[in-house]
Design an enzyme around this catalytic site. Structure first.
Site, PDB file in Angstrom:
ATOM      1  N   ARG A 146      48.994  70.873   6.605  1.00 18.59           N
ATOM      2  CA  ARG A 146      48.550  69.500   6.080  1.00 18.59           C
ATOM      3  C   ARG A 146      47.024  69.783   5.493  1.00 18.59           C
ATOM      4  O   ARG A 146      46.155  70.840   5.352  1.00 18.59           O
ATOM      5  CB  ARG A 146      47.660  69.029   7.693  1.00 18.59           C
ATOM      6  CG  ARG A 146      46.974  68.337   7.755  1.00 18.59           C
ATOM      7  CD  ARG A 146      46.610  67.527   9.095  1.00 18.59           C
ATOM      8  NE  ARG A 146      45.381  66.312   8.912  1.00 18.59           N
ATOM      9  CZ  ARG A 146      44.614  65.571   9.244  1.00 18.59           C
ATOM     10  NH1 ARG A 146      44.784  65.843  10.363  1.00 18.59           N
ATOM     11  NH2 ARG A 146      44.196  64.356   9.119  1.00 18.59           N
TER      12      ARG A 146
ATOM     13  N   ARG B  81      50.529  63.402   7.459  1.00 16.16           N
ATOM     14  CA  ARG B  81      50.379  64.257   7.262  1.00 16.16           C
ATOM     15  C   ARG B  81      51.258  64.965   8.318  1.00 16.16           C
ATOM     16  O   ARG B  81      51.618  64.140   8.967  1.00 16.16           O
ATOM     17  CB  ARG B  81      48.942  64.512   8.271  1.00 16.16           C
ATOM     18  CG  ARG B  81      49.244  64.121   9.344  1.00 16.16           C
ATOM     19  CD  ARG B  81      48.107  62.715   9.678  1.00 16.16           C
ATOM     20  NE  ARG B  81      47.634  61.964   9.088  1.00 16.16           N
ATOM     21  CZ  ARG B  81      46.710  62.155   9.251  1.00 16.16           C
ATOM     22  NH1 ARG B  81      46.086  62.404  10.678  1.00 16.16           N
ATOM     23  NH2 ARG B  81      45.449  61.693   8.473  1.00 16.16           N
TER      24      ARG B  81
ATOM     25  N   ASP C   7      48.623  66.189  13.181  1.00 10.94           N
ATOM     26  CA  ASP C   7      47.729  65.340  13.331  1.00 10.94           C
ATOM     27  C   ASP C   7      47.354  65.892  15.124  1.00 10.94           C
ATOM     28  O   ASP C   7      47.988  65.468  15.810  1.00 10.94           O
ATOM     29  CB  ASP C   7      47.657  64.384  12.823  1.00 10.94           C
ATOM     30  CG  ASP C   7      46.038  63.975  13.393  1.00 10.94           C
ATOM     31  OD1 ASP C   7      44.771  64.371  13.422  1.00 10.94           O
ATOM     32  OD2 ASP C   7      45.673  62.268  14.083  1.00 10.94           O
TER      33      ASP C   7
ATOM     34  N   ASP D  93      44.879  65.385  18.622  1.00  6.86           N
ATOM     35  CA  ASP D  93      43.381  65.045  18.522  1.00  6.86           C
ATOM     36  C   ASP D  93      42.991  64.905  19.883  1.00  6.86           C
ATOM     37  O   ASP D  93      44.243  65.143  20.709  1.00  6.86           O
ATOM     38  CB  ASP D  93      43.221  63.378  18.903  1.00  6.86           C
ATOM     39  CG  ASP D  93      43.487  63.108  16.643  1.00  6.86           C
ATOM     40  OD1 ASP D  93      42.901  64.071  16.052  1.00  6.86           O
ATOM     41  OD2 ASP D  93      43.263  62.116  16.729  1.00  6.86           O
TER      42      ASP D  93
HETATM   43  N1  LIG Z   1      37.729  64.296  19.519  1.00  7.46           N
HETATM   44  C1  LIG Z   1      38.696  64.949  18.270  1.00  7.46           C
HETATM   45  N2  LIG Z   1      39.311  65.310  18.120  1.00  7.46           N
HETATM   46  C2  LIG Z   1      39.677  65.814  16.840  1.00  7.46           C
HETATM   47  N3  LIG Z   1      38.949  65.533  15.542  1.00  7.46           N
HETATM   48  C3  LIG Z   1      37.787  65.278  16.149  1.00  7.46           C
HETATM   49  C4  LIG Z   1      37.424  64.180  17.706  1.00  7.46           C
HETATM   50  N4  LIG Z   1      35.880  63.991  17.016  1.00  7.46           N
HETATM   51  C5  LIG Z   1      35.976  64.061  16.239  1.00  7.46           C
HETATM   52  N5  LIG Z   1      36.143  64.410  15.557  1.00  7.46           N
HETATM   53  C6  LIG Z   1      36.950  65.004  14.422  1.00  7.46           C
HETATM   54  O1  LIG Z   1      37.592  63.849  13.063  1.00  7.46           O
HETATM   55  C7  LIG Z   1      37.201  64.556  12.206  1.00  7.46           C
HETATM   56  C8  LIG Z   1      39.167  64.145  11.240  1.00  7.46           C
HETATM   57  O2  LIG Z   1      40.023  64.525  11.841  1.00  7.46           O
HETATM   58  P1  LIG Z   1      41.110  63.648  11.604  1.00  7.46           P
HETATM   59  O3  LIG Z   1      41.722  64.984  10.631  1.00  7.46           O
HETATM   60  O4  LIG Z   1      42.136  64.127  12.617  1.00  7.46           O
HETATM   61  O5  LIG Z   1      40.990  62.103  10.853  1.00  7.46           O
HETATM   62  P2  LIG Z   1      42.295  61.042  10.769  1.00  7.46           P
HETATM   63  O6  LIG Z   1      43.471  61.656  11.191  1.00  7.46           O
HETATM   64  O7  LIG Z   1      42.225  60.794   9.650  1.00  7.46           O
HETATM   65  O8  LIG Z   1      41.510  60.210  11.832  1.00  7.46           O
HETATM   66  P3  LIG Z   1      41.087  60.108  13.268  1.00  7.46           P
HETATM   67  O9  LIG Z   1      40.139  61.065  13.677  1.00  7.46           O
HETATM   68  O10 LIG Z   1      41.668  58.522  13.140  1.00  7.46           O
HETATM   69  O11 LIG Z   1      42.566  60.702  14.112  1.00  7.46           O
HETATM   70  C9  LIG Z   1      38.104  66.299  12.562  1.00  7.46           C
HETATM   71  O12 LIG Z   1      37.759  66.614  11.295  1.00  7.46           O
HETATM   72  C10 LIG Z   1      37.124  66.303  13.064  1.00  7.46           C
HETATM   73  O13 LIG Z   1      35.986  66.881  12.703  1.00  7.46           O
HETATM   74  N1  LIG Z   2      51.320  54.642  14.116  1.00  8.73           N
HETATM   75  C1  LIG Z   2      50.736  55.925  14.022  1.00  8.73           C
HETATM   76  N2  LIG Z   2      49.565  55.539  13.275  1.00  8.73           N
HETATM   77  C2  LIG Z   2      48.632  56.660  12.692  1.00  8.73           C
HETATM   78  C3  LIG Z   2      48.581  57.754  13.436  1.00  8.73           C
HETATM   79  C4  LIG Z   2      49.174  57.976  13.990  1.00  8.73           C
HETATM   80  O1  LIG Z   2      49.675  59.682  14.890  1.00  8.73           O
HETATM   81  N3  LIG Z   2      50.324  56.951  14.610  1.00  8.73           N
HETATM   82  N4  LIG Z   2      47.300  58.255  13.057  1.00  8.73           N
HETATM   83  C5  LIG Z   2      46.233  58.170  12.565  1.00  8.73           C
HETATM   84  C6  LIG Z   2      45.278  58.975  12.310  1.00  8.73           C
HETATM   85  O2  LIG Z   2      44.609  60.059  12.995  1.00  8.73           O
HETATM   86  C7  LIG Z   2      47.000  57.762  11.477  1.00  8.73           C
HETATM   87  N5  LIG Z   2      47.562  55.993  11.935  1.00  8.73           N
END
Ligand SMILES: Nc1ncnc2c1ncn2[C@@H]1O[C@H](COP(=O)(O)OP(=O)(O)OP(=O)(O)O)[C@@H](O)[C@H]1O
Ligand SMILES: Nc1nc2c(c(=O)[nH]1)N=C(CO)CN2
Length: 503
Positions: free
Chosen positions: A101, A110, A113, A115
């Site tokens: 990534r 990506r 991912d 979370d």
């Molecule tokens: N519960 C969580 N899990 C993962 N990352 C988190 C969480 N809360 C805050 N973050 C922060 O969010 C930042 C961005 O996350 P990430 O790169 O997954 O963003 P994204 O995938 O583009 O968007 P999203 O966070 O909406 O999935 C991470 O670097 C992390 O510090």
């Molecule tokens: N369907 C789908 N959409 C997304 C996803 C994902 O995992 N699935 N993750 C995102 C950023 O975390 C943004 N959009």
């Protein structure tokens, strides 16, 4: 076989101590490259820090947020971890980087991912980490898989259950793809028919190594055990499933370690029985070997020295039952009586030629250790019984059957002791095997007549370019009849026959 680890080097305890763990729910998504493989790789790396107990199906989902990108594969998993939420986030980021990534647009494409959705009942709002995940409740690609594995779970921010939250969202962009990450396979080649219709006696894996705690609850020690695992193969099956051997091993190790610290022969027997079930075969065979270090002392200087022996077990199981053998492998020194006798004659002739009186010659020959060729010998002694056999006893039987024990450490006075001892106890390779068999019937008076004994000796000859070998075997009844009653039996039960006679 019982192991008295008081005399053994390298004692360690199993060191189990309770560690506080936390329940976590994680969401995984991928929309670049081999999406299934990316999810599998992330899950595998997560297992290093999270004991994963549930994994959802895999869903193919429409991209949310930024629409101009490929569809995602999404899934969630649940498990327990000893890491803090911060540590878990940091670990998840290392996985994302390792799987390729790179920084991109928010919500952009990506390879992976990860979370953190929930961490116990924790609620935290830091810039770098918000728990529960701030966008979790608005994402069907998270709530659909999460509701599959934890519908009743309560989201601590809203106080609502996951299934309620899911039902509040449109779910048309989320399609279940498969129950798991497995690629559906079209054929089971192993179960197809082979080109040649013939039974094979042994098929399996050899040299499989595991570290295993052996001993007792009070004293246990890690041993590196090498396994050879076999099954017979019927004429209509192309092959065994090799992975089932290691699966059977993992299962048995897990079960036994929960109850008692296993004896090696019990482990071999349980494993042979498990292979019968897992491979669906008529006969399974298990051989295992480990080194067994003992704390000894040099004979004259009294220095501590770790001496290493081999511990062996063998088991055969059929649908009717199982039989097992346990044994030891011992190295020692063997001095040849034949060459020594010749040196004796030569010495007498030479001393006479020097003009010494006969009486003096006889005295000299009686008290002086005489030269002979000597060799490093390796004894194997195995006993087929369900009774508990003490490893030390078998080791000392095998060691005493040779001209002298040998040592990893010898100071000069010890060296003289060993050389003198060996030359005053010359033995043929045959003598060593017979000595072992005699000592076994004396020591194991109490064992039943159908107990099986197998003894072998191999000497690395110094004057020849080959080794010399002798082997003897039989049931205790047969050995007792010959050794005690001087009977001459034409046939002794062989190891194969004994193993075959499983009730
Ligand atoms: N519960 C969580 N899990 C993962 N990352 C988190 C969480 N809360 C805050 N973050 C922060 O969010 C930042 C961005 O996350 P990430 O790169 O997954 O963003 P994204 O995938 O583009 O968007 P999203 O966070 O909406 O999935 C991470 O670097 C992390 O510090
Ligand atoms: N369907 C789908 N959409 C997304 C996803 C994902 O995992 N699935 N993750 C995102 C950023 O975390 C943004 N959009």
């Amino acid at each position: 076989m019982s192991l008295d680890l008081t005399a053994s080097a390298g004692y360690s305890s199993n060191g189990k101590s309770p560690i506080k763990t936390h329940t976590v729910y994680l969401a995984l998504g991928s929309n670049v490259g081999d999406r299934r493989a990316n999810l599998a790789a992330a899950l595998q790396r997560l297992r290093e820090v999270v004991e994963i107990s549930r994994v959802s199906s895999v869903y193919e989902t429409e991209p949310v947020g930024y629409a101009e990108q490929p569809r995602f594969f999404n899934m969630v998993c649940a498990g327990r971890t000893a890491l803090s939420a911060e540590q878990l986030l940091a670990y998840a980021k290392t996985i994302e980087t390792a799987l390729g990534r790179r920084p991109t647009v928010r919500n952009g494409p990506r390879p992976i991912d990860i979370d953190i959705l929930l961490y116990d009942d924790l609620q935290m709002h830091e810039e770098h980490l918000t728990i529960p995940h701030p966008r979790m409740t608005e994402r069907a690609f998270v709530l659909v898989p999460l509701a599959e594995i934890a519908p009743e779970l309560i989201d601590p921010s809203s106080g609502r259950s996951i299934s309620e939250l899911r039902d509040a969202l449109p779910q048309d962009g989320v399609k279940k793809l498969a129950d798991n990450l497995r690629v559906p396979l079209e054929h089971d080649i192993q179960n197809s028919r082979p080109a040649v219709h013939v039974r094979l006696g042994r098929v399996g894996v050899a040299g499989l190594q595991k570290a295993i705690l052996l001993g007792s609850d009070e004293r246990a020690q890690w041993f590196q055990v090498v396994f050879d695992l076999y099954a017979d193969l019927d004429p209509v099956r192309a092959g065994v499933h090799m992975s089932r051997f290691s699966e059977a091993l993992e299962e048995v190790l897990d079960e036994i370690s929960l109850m008692v610290w296993p004896r090696v022969e019990v482990l071999a027997e349980q494993l042979a029985r498990r292979i019968i079930e897992r491979q669906q075969v008529l006969r399974a065979e298990v051989h295992l070997r480990t080194i067994y270090p003992l704390q000894k002392w040099t004979p004259i200087s009294g220095r501590p020295t770790q001496e290493v022996y081999g511990l062996l077990a063998q088991a055969v199981a059929t649908r009717k039952g199982a039989r097992r053998l346990v044994g030891v492998e011992v190295e020692g020194m063997v001095a040849c009586p034949c060459a020594q006798d010749m040196v004796h004659s030569l010495a007498r002739v030479r001393l006479r030629e020097e003009g010494l009186p006969d009486e003096a010659i006889e005295k000299m020959l009686e008290v002086t250790p005489l030269a002979t060729h000597n060799q490093r010998g390796r004894a194997l002694l195995m006993v087929g019984t369900q009774e508990l056999i003490d490893a030390h006893e078998l080791i000392s039987i095998a060691e005493n059957a040779m001209s002298s024990e040998n040592y990893a450490l010898l100071k000069r006075p010890d060296e003289l002791y060993v050389v003198n001892k060996a030359h005053t106890h010359p033995r043929f390779v045959e003598d060593v095997v017979r000595e072992m068999l005699r000592a076994v019937i004396e020591r194991y008076e109490h064992l039943p007549p159908d107990t099986f004994v197998w003894a072998s000796q191999r000497n690395e000859e110094t004057i020849h370019k080959y080794d010399v070998v002798a082997e003897g075997w039989g049931t205790l009844a047969e050995l007792r009849a010959e050794i005690r009653e001087q009977a001459s039996l034409e046939h002794h039960t062989t190891r194969e026959e004994w193993l075959k006679s499983i009730e």
